[in-house]
Design a protein around this motif. Sequence first.
Motif, PDB file in Angstrom:
ATOM      1  N   UNK A 174       0.845  -1.172   0.000  1.00  0.00           N
ATOM      2  CA  UNK A 174       0.000   0.000   0.000  1.00  0.00           C
ATOM      3  C   UNK A 174       0.900   1.249   0.000  1.00  0.00           C
ATOM      4  N   UNK A 175       0.872   2.017  -1.091  1.00  0.00           N
ATOM      5  CA  UNK A 175       1.680   3.237  -1.195  1.00  0.00           C
ATOM      6  C   UNK A 175       0.772   4.441  -0.966  1.00  0.00           C
ATOM      7  N   UNK A 176       1.049   5.215   0.096  1.00  0.00           N
ATOM      8  CA  UNK A 176       0.271   6.405   0.442  1.00  0.00           C
ATOM      9  C   UNK A 176       1.061   7.629  -0.028  1.00  0.00           C
ATOM     10  N   UNK A 177       0.454   8.420  -0.926  1.00  0.00           N
ATOM     11  CA  UNK A 177       1.130   9.597  -1.482  1.00  0.00           C
ATOM     12  C   UNK A 177       0.520  10.872  -0.889  1.00  0.00           C
ATOM     13  N   UNK A 178       1.383  11.774  -0.368  1.00  0.00           N
ATOM     14  CA  UNK A 178       0.954  13.068   0.162  1.00  0.00           C
ATOM     15  C   UNK A 178       1.624  14.162  -0.664  1.00  0.00           C
ATOM     16  N   UNK A 179       0.817  14.853  -1.467  1.00  0.00           N
ATOM     17  CA  UNK A 179       1.357  15.945  -2.277  1.00  0.00           C
ATOM     18  C   UNK A 179       1.470  17.212  -1.436  1.00  0.00           C
ATOM     19  N   UNK A 180       2.325  18.127  -1.880  1.00  0.00           N
ATOM     20  CA  UNK A 180       2.415  19.435  -1.220  1.00  0.00           C
ATOM     21  C   UNK A 180       1.143  20.234  -1.531  1.00  0.00           C
ATOM     22  N   UNK A 181       0.614  20.989  -0.551  1.00  0.00           N
ATOM     23  CA  UNK A 181      -0.639  21.715  -0.792  1.00  0.00           C
ATOM     24  C   UNK A 181      -0.578  22.674  -1.964  1.00  0.00           C
ATOM     25  N   UNK A 182       0.570  23.247  -2.236  1.00  0.00           N
ATOM     26  CA  UNK A 182       0.704  24.182  -3.353  1.00  0.00           C
ATOM     27  C   UNK A 182       1.614  23.594  -4.417  1.00  0.00           C
TER      28      UNK A 182
END
Length: 577
Positions: A453-461
């Motif tokens: 399971x790969x969880x990706x968190x992008x930068x808000x901007x």
Amino acid sequence: MGPMNKSQVNVAHIPRYPIQARWLSALTSVNYRAGHLDAYLEELVSGLRHGLGASRVMLGQAVAGGYQFIVSPELQPDEPTNPDCWIGLTQGIIAQKLSGTGITDIQPNLTVAYCGLPLRTPQGQCCGILLALRSAIDPFQIEDQQVLTLIAHQAAMAITLEHCCRDRGQPSPTLEGSGLSLQPLQLVAVNQQLTQKLDYYRAELQRVSARLQVESIAHTSLEQRFRKIFDGSNDAIFVIDPAQDQILEANPRATHLLNYSRKELLNSIKISQVHPEEMPKLLKFTQSVFRNGQGWTDELTCLTKAQQRLATEMSAAPIEFEGRSCILAMVRDISERKRLSAERKQAEANAQKACSHLAEVGELSSMIVHEIRNPLTTVLMGLTSFKKLELDGRFQSRLNIALEEAERLKRLLNEILLFSKPQTLTAKPIELNQWSRDLLGTMRSHPSVTDRMIIFHANPSSTIIAADSDKLKQVFINLINNACEAVVPGERVTWEITHPSKADYLTVRIHNGGTPIPASSLSQLTTPFFTTKSNGNGLGLAIVKRIVNAHSGELQIESTASSGTTVTVRLPVLKQN
């Protein structure tokens, strides 16, 4: 008085010290007694010479056809008297063609500082001259002229009274050579005038003496401060007279440097013993210092008492010391610095040679890889064709092993070739959030990723960097694969992009909670051919680091039992116009 050359004047020069009130009071209180004029004037001349720090003091009485001189005692008392060389200076001062104080050439080889005053009677007539001489390097000051004026008035009064007493009882006593006639009542009036002048000058003397006492205290305090600096300096300090081959002064650091006592340096050791093979070079250096006012060199060595040769650097300036033109030299031992410099140069040469060899090895490796890949491709084609044949279990197993090893060798050769090539980039603006989502989509089908399971968190901007897309893919594919391989199926891996406010870089973190990497191995993970995997070749992270560095970024790996393993990549943000 015989003629002196310049060196004699310098030798006769006494170092000038602030005039003390006690000395002035003693000098002005010298009593004149009738019939002892010459003895009285000699006392004035001798005391004035020592008080002013003069090389000579001359007092000339006006006589028919010239002057009769009384000269202060000399360092060379047997020197014959010959005042002719001073007549021009004397006449120039009396005729006011020369100022009362200054510097003049008496002879082609004799330059002196002088301070002179005519001796004048109360009627203003000249009855003689008082002249003080010093080395030209130490001109007379206004305080010296004030003291000379006081003594000149005393001498003029004594000469006047002597002539009057000598001619007492005659109807018209005459001052020989001056044309002055005085009656007894006039003599009393003259004496009163001279006494009043003497009282005035004594009061003026007290004022000057008080100021000089303050200056003397300040001079003493300043001298003590300089002595502390001199004695406490970390550099060796010498006062030397190169022409006479003498060391005149040395601080404690100088004695420690050469391992001689101060007494030895000042009394028995010559400069030529410290620089036995370099005296011509030292003399040339000191001449340059005298000419330019300063100098520096690191080409001189010093020979110690133990016959050890020390490499030194010397900073020097001219100085007057005890009436002599000398050199003040600050000397520092640079033997250790030169040794380290030589070692550094040797290390740089060795490193350059090693780099050259590495470049040759890299080029050779590339050639070998290319040479191996061609026959390996042929072997793979042949093995792949065997899979179409119907083989029994034992041969089929051997064929599978051969295919796996051939594929592994092919991957190794590709990574060696990739590692040996210089990392030239074709950088373009990349919006890293979307670029990472696209890359993650293509990786979902990879065997090591499918069941994790790969969880990706992008930068808000939006985050934009300048990067080579293909090479950056190699970085994150390698890091994601490593993270997935470190955890069991079903566990998760996080991929997070952050951009701190106003920072000129962004951060990508890839984290897994698998078995921690031993602390002893962390620092070696990016070393070529070092690996913790049973089937790894140790080039993956080495290539990752080279690509990140080529992008002016940083790679950091942390691993603990409590938090797992985190790989951090920092990349510079593209600046917007």
